[in-house]
Design a protein around this motif. Structure first.
Motif, PDB file in Angstrom:
ATOM      1  N   TYR A  71      45.208  40.362 -34.288  1.00 15.09           N
ATOM      2  CA  TYR A  71      44.746  40.820 -35.913  1.00 15.09           C
ATOM      3  C   TYR A  71      43.326  41.872 -36.290  1.00 15.09           C
ATOM      4  N   PHE A  75      42.804  44.431 -38.938  1.00 18.58           N
ATOM      5  CA  PHE A  75      41.985  44.490 -39.279  1.00 18.58           C
ATOM      6  C   PHE A  75      41.196  45.608 -39.647  1.00 18.58           C
ATOM      7  N   SER A  78      42.984  48.972 -40.310  1.00 22.37           N
ATOM      8  CA  SER A  78      42.630  49.180 -42.157  1.00 22.37           C
ATOM      9  C   SER A  78      41.723  49.438 -42.556  1.00 22.37           C
ATOM     10  N   THR A  98      38.780  45.096 -49.509  1.00 23.95           N
ATOM     11  CA  THR A  98      38.073  43.516 -49.021  1.00 23.95           C
ATOM     12  C   THR A  98      38.830  42.562 -49.734  1.00 23.95           C
ATOM     13  N   THR A 101      41.949  40.813 -49.099  1.00 24.68           N
ATOM     14  CA  THR A 101      42.145  40.679 -47.723  1.00 24.68           C
ATOM     15  C   THR A 101      41.521  38.905 -48.038  1.00 24.68           C
ATOM     16  N   MET A 105      44.280  35.395 -48.050  1.00 22.72           N
ATOM     17  CA  MET A 105      43.478  34.081 -47.177  1.00 22.72           C
ATOM     18  C   MET A 105      44.064  33.188 -48.112  1.00 22.72           C
ATOM     19  N   CYS A 135      52.987  44.342 -40.638  1.00 23.31           N
ATOM     20  CA  CYS A 135      52.063  45.017 -41.159  1.00 23.31           C
ATOM     21  C   CYS A 135      52.150  45.624 -39.371  1.00 23.31           C
TER      22      CYS A 135
END
Length: 204
Positions: A71, A75, A78, A98, A101, A105, A135
């Motif tokens: 992860y 992250f 990216s 941002t 993200t 979630m 991903c």
């Protein structure tokens, strides 16, 4: 039992922060694409192995460590690739990533609940592995910046700053950085504990 299982998710977050400098080193040494694909593979393997876990401590290694590393690699790469790709609209691009993200979630909590109710925890973890596969596919479009040398977005100063980047693990020897990193690790290592206890003691 709740507080014991909560450490799995916390370890996932905290271990990713511990290895963030390593992820930056891999990115500088190779590429954003390589780092993201490596993270995707780590996440896929971690979640698939987690479905075979017969003991709780196995979840710490698979879901916690392997998937946490995956992860964080995805992250970090990216976020960094957006900073490098955009010059004029960089602040807006970073803001969108941002925000995505946080929205992701929120959406994933609903998706996870549906999957757990319909298929159980093992099938849910396989679903997470499938998300990591997606991903990996998406990260294949992280084209190196030298492909865009004629693009007017990338000015000379941006190119020169990119050329000066070299892979280094010197951050692990920076005392101020280690203090900040340790604080993040402590915070995220206990991240899921109060959340799980709130849910377990909640009444309708």
């Amino acid at each position: 039992m709740f507080h014991v299982s909560a450490w799995i998710g916390s370890l996932n977050f905290a271990f990713g922060y511990v290895l963030s400098p390593l992820g930056s080193y891999i990115t500088d040494r190779f590429s954003y694409r390589f780092t993201a694909i490596l993270g995707s593979l780590s996440g896929i393997i971690g979640f698939l192995l987690a479905t075979l876990s017969s003991k709780l401590w196995m979840m710490y290694l698979t879901y916690g460590l392997m998937s946490g590393f995956g992860y964080r690699m995805i992250f970090n790469s990216s976020m960094l690739v957006v900073v490098d790709y955009f010059d004029k609209w960089r602040s807006i691009a970073v803001g969108i990533v941002t925000s995505a993200t946080a929205i992701g979630m929120f959406v994933m909590t609903q998706v996870t609940e549906v999957l757990l109710t319909a298929f159980g925890w093992q099938a849910t973890l396989r679903g997470f592995a499938a998300f990591y596969f997606v991903c990996g596919l998406c990260s294949t479009v992280f084209v190196p910046l030298n492909k865009f040398e004629k693009d007017t977005i990338y000015n000379k100063s941006t190119k020169e700053s990119n050329q000066k980047k070299t892979g280094s693990l010197s951050l692990y020897r920076n005392r101020s950085f280690l203090v900040m990193l340790s604080s993040f690790v402590v915070v995220y290592f206990s991240y899921f504990i109060p959340v799980v206890h709130i849910v377990s003691t909640a009444t309708v």
